[in-house]
Write a protein that holds these residues in place. Structure first.
Motif, mmCIF file in Angstrom:
data_model
loop_
_atom_site.group_PDB
_atom_site.id
_atom_site.type_symbol
_atom_site.label_atom_id
_atom_site.label_comp_id
_atom_site.label_asym_id
_atom_site.label_seq_id
_atom_site.Cartn_x
_atom_site.Cartn_y
_atom_site.Cartn_z
ATOM 1 N N ILE A 194 34.104 17.699 26.844
ATOM 2 C CA ILE A 194 34.887 18.701 27.591
ATOM 3 C C ILE A 194 34.068 19.984 27.747
ATOM 4 N N LEU A 195 34.181 20.592 28.922
ATOM 5 C CA LEU A 195 33.603 21.930 29.117
ATOM 6 C C LEU A 195 34.758 22.929 29.127
ATOM 7 N N ASP A 196 34.708 23.930 28.240
ATOM 8 C CA ASP A 196 35.721 24.989 28.253
ATOM 9 C C ASP A 196 35.083 26.244 28.838
ATOM 10 N N VAL A 197 35.475 26.526 30.058
ATOM 11 C CA VAL A 197 34.910 27.645 30.813
ATOM 12 C C VAL A 197 35.623 28.936 30.391
ATOM 13 N N ALA A 198 34.888 30.051 30.365
ATOM 14 C CA ALA A 198 35.457 31.343 29.923
ATOM 15 C C ALA A 198 36.122 31.149 28.560
ATOM 16 N N THR A 199 35.379 30.566 27.654
ATOM 17 C CA THR A 199 35.930 30.118 26.365
ATOM 18 C C THR A 199 36.340 31.272 25.457
ATOM 19 N N GLY A 200 35.751 32.455 25.650
ATOM 20 C CA GLY A 200 36.131 33.632 24.862
ATOM 21 C C GLY A 200 35.967 33.400 23.371
ATOM 22 N N THR A 201 37.039 33.645 22.614
ATOM 23 C CA THR A 201 36.973 33.454 21.164
ATOM 24 C C THR A 201 37.299 31.999 20.783
ATOM 25 N N GLY A 202 37.433 31.144 21.786
ATOM 26 C CA GLY A 202 37.485 29.693 21.556
ATOM 27 C C GLY A 202 38.856 29.067 21.349
ATOM 28 N N ASP A 203 39.946 29.841 21.488
ATOM 29 C CA ASP A 203 41.257 29.289 21.112
ATOM 30 C C ASP A 203 41.689 28.070 21.930
ATOM 31 N N PHE A 204 41.326 28.036 23.212
ATOM 32 C CA PHE A 204 41.713 26.877 24.044
ATOM 33 C C PHE A 204 40.944 25.638 23.581
ATOM 34 N N ALA A 205 39.673 25.838 23.270
ATOM 35 C CA ALA A 205 38.831 24.725 22.804
ATOM 36 C C ALA A 205 39.299 24.217 21.436
ATOM 37 N N PHE A 206 39.676 25.134 20.547
ATOM 38 C CA PHE A 206 40.160 24.712 19.214
ATOM 39 C C PHE A 206 41.433 23.864 19.360
ATOM 40 N N GLU A 207 42.259 24.230 20.317
ATOM 41 C CA GLU A 207 43.490 23.460 20.577
ATOM 42 C C GLU A 207 43.118 22.068 21.092
ATOM 43 N N SER A 208 42.112 21.993 21.958
ATOM 44 C CA SER A 208 41.635 20.685 22.467
ATOM 45 C C SER A 208 41.157 19.807 21.329
ATOM 46 N N ILE A 209 40.417 20.422 20.411
ATOM 47 C CA ILE A 209 39.861 19.644 19.290
ATOM 48 C C ILE A 209 41.014 19.039 18.476
ATOM 49 N N LYS A 210 42.043 19.871 18.223
ATOM 50 C CA LYS A 210 43.184 19.406 17.417
ATOM 51 C C LYS A 210 43.941 18.292 18.131
ATOM 52 N N ILE A 211 44.213 18.489 19.411
ATOM 53 C CA ILE A 211 45.118 17.571 20.119
ATOM 54 C C ILE A 211 44.383 16.342 20.674
ATOM 55 N N LEU A 212 43.171 16.560 21.199
ATOM 56 C CA LEU A 212 42.500 15.471 21.927
ATOM 57 C C LEU A 212 41.401 14.774 21.113
ATOM 58 N N LYS A 213 40.941 15.427 20.063
ATOM 59 C CA LYS A 213 39.863 14.888 19.223
ATOM 60 C C LYS A 213 38.676 14.356 20.050
ATOM 61 N N PRO A 214 38.105 15.209 20.889
ATOM 62 C CA PRO A 214 36.950 14.771 21.696
ATOM 63 C C PRO A 214 35.687 14.675 20.830
ATOM 64 N N GLU A 215 34.638 14.025 21.387
ATOM 65 C CA GLU A 215 33.365 13.959 20.643
ATOM 66 C C GLU A 215 32.688 15.315 20.659
ATOM 67 N N LYS A 216 32.835 16.013 21.811
ATOM 68 C CA LYS A 216 32.102 17.267 21.954
ATOM 69 C C LYS A 216 32.810 18.231 22.906
ATOM 70 N N ILE A 217 32.776 19.510 22.556
ATOM 71 C CA ILE A 217 33.241 20.541 23.500
ATOM 72 C C ILE A 217 32.149 21.584 23.656
ATOM 73 N N THR A 218 31.860 21.914 24.900
ATOM 74 C CA THR A 218 30.879 22.954 25.191
ATOM 75 C C THR A 218 31.657 24.132 25.765
ATOM 76 N N GLY A 219 31.417 25.321 25.221
ATOM 77 C CA GLY A 219 32.098 26.507 25.739
ATOM 78 C C GLY A 219 31.099 27.472 26.352
ATOM 79 N N VAL A 220 31.456 28.059 27.496
ATOM 80 C CA VAL A 220 30.583 29.098 28.068
ATOM 81 C C VAL A 220 31.395 30.352 28.355
ATOM 82 N N ASP A 221 30.730 31.496 28.236
ATOM 83 C CA ASP A 221 31.387 32.777 28.492
ATOM 84 C C ASP A 221 30.316 33.826 28.794
ATOM 85 N N ILE A 222 30.720 34.868 29.546
ATOM 86 C CA ILE A 222 29.743 35.927 29.849
ATOM 87 C C ILE A 222 29.766 37.050 28.814
ATOM 88 N N SER A 223 30.682 36.982 27.834
ATOM 89 C CA SER A 223 30.772 38.072 26.856
ATOM 90 C C SER A 223 30.194 37.655 25.504
#
Ligand SMILES: C[S@@+](CC[C@H](N)C(=O)[O-])C[C@H]1O[C@@H](n2cnc3c(N)ncnc32)[C@H](O)[C@@H]1O
Length: 243
Positions: A61-90
């Motif tokens: 999964i790619l989490d765009v504008a990931t910020g402090t990562g809360d959306f990605a952490f939720e993905s990890i809990k619910i979807l249990k993916p192999e990998k999440i990549t997060g990008v952000d400009i800050s």
């Protein structure tokens, strides 16, 4: 063309530069204020959005504008993916995301890097799913951002976008307008280092295309099977589409 809504009215810097500066300024209080101002409902909205991907079982999964990562952490809990990549400009927001990754021992699964959603440094068709929460409203060029998310999705891959929208029904609309116009900026001013950030929030939501208009934009850039789901009387909406 009308001037885009930016965090610092008197600044000559581009919207992107201003947005990066604003999130660097507020990164330390971002998580706390998010939960405080939404009375914790933002956590439920994130969960509901991520559940849109349950049947798809995305592995990368790619989490765009990931910020402090809360959306990605939720993905990890619910979807249990192999990998999440997060990008952000800050850098400031990513520093907090990295602290949380280390604390939760998720280094092998979730990696973040500095990057612009409107010019993603990934090859075409790489990700099973792309997610973005409260990010698209801050893009300088929305169509470019959406097109690039489509480009990096695998064929049949799904995008899930969570964003504020504007409730239309009485008295929710009136209560929401009051809360967003008066309460949010005052609390933001009190707790955050950057008062402009919490006046920019309601202004940017007011100017942002929501509902059908946003779905039409997704279709225009090439997403298929677009759907929208208003949450809590339309305060927030989930938008999905496939490649
Ligand atoms: C409101 S925060 C949302 C963070 C996170 N997704 C969440 O759910 O809490 C918006 C984030 O979008 C990022 N952002 C805005 N424009 C961006 C762009 N063009 N490319 C990458 N990130 C961007 C900001 O730096 C900020 O961290």
């Amino acid at each position: 063309m009308s001037k885009p809504i930016t965090p610092y009215r008197d600044s000559e810097a581009s919207k992107k530069e201003q947005v990066a500066k604003m999130f660097n300024n507020i990164s330390g209080t971002y998580d706390f204020l998010n939960h405080f101002l939404s009375l914790g409902i933002d956590i439920i909205w994130r969960k509901m959005a991520i559940r849109e991907l349950l049947e798809d079982k995305p592995r990368h999964i790619l989490d765009v504008a990931t910020g402090t990562g809360d959306f990605a952490f939720e993905s990890i809990k619910i979807l249990k993916p192999e990998k999440i990549t997060g990008v952000d400009i800050s850098e400031g927001m990513l520093a907090i995301a990295n602290e949380k990754i280390l604390k939760r021992n998720l280094q092998g699964i979730f990696e973040v890097s500095l990057g612009d959603s409107e010019k993603l440094l990934f090859d075409d068709s790489q990700f099973d799913a792309v997610t973005v929460a409260y990010g698209v409203r801050n893009f300088e060029d929305l169509e470019k951002g959406l097109s690039d998310m489509l480009r990096v999705l695998k064929p049949s891959g799904k995008v899930v976008i969570l964003e504020f929208s504007k409730p239309k029904v009485f008295p929710v609309k009136q209560a929401y307008d009051f809360y967003f116009k008066y309460i949010t900026p005052s609390i933001g001013k009190l707790f955050s280092k950057d008062a402009s950030a919490y006046s920019y929030l309601p202004e940017s939501v007011a100017a942002f295309p929501d509902g059908k208009e946003f779905s039409e934009l997704m279709k225009k850039v090439g997403f298929q099977n677009t759907k929208r789901r208003p949450l809590t009387f339309g305060i927030c909406s989930i938008y999905t589409g496939t490649k």
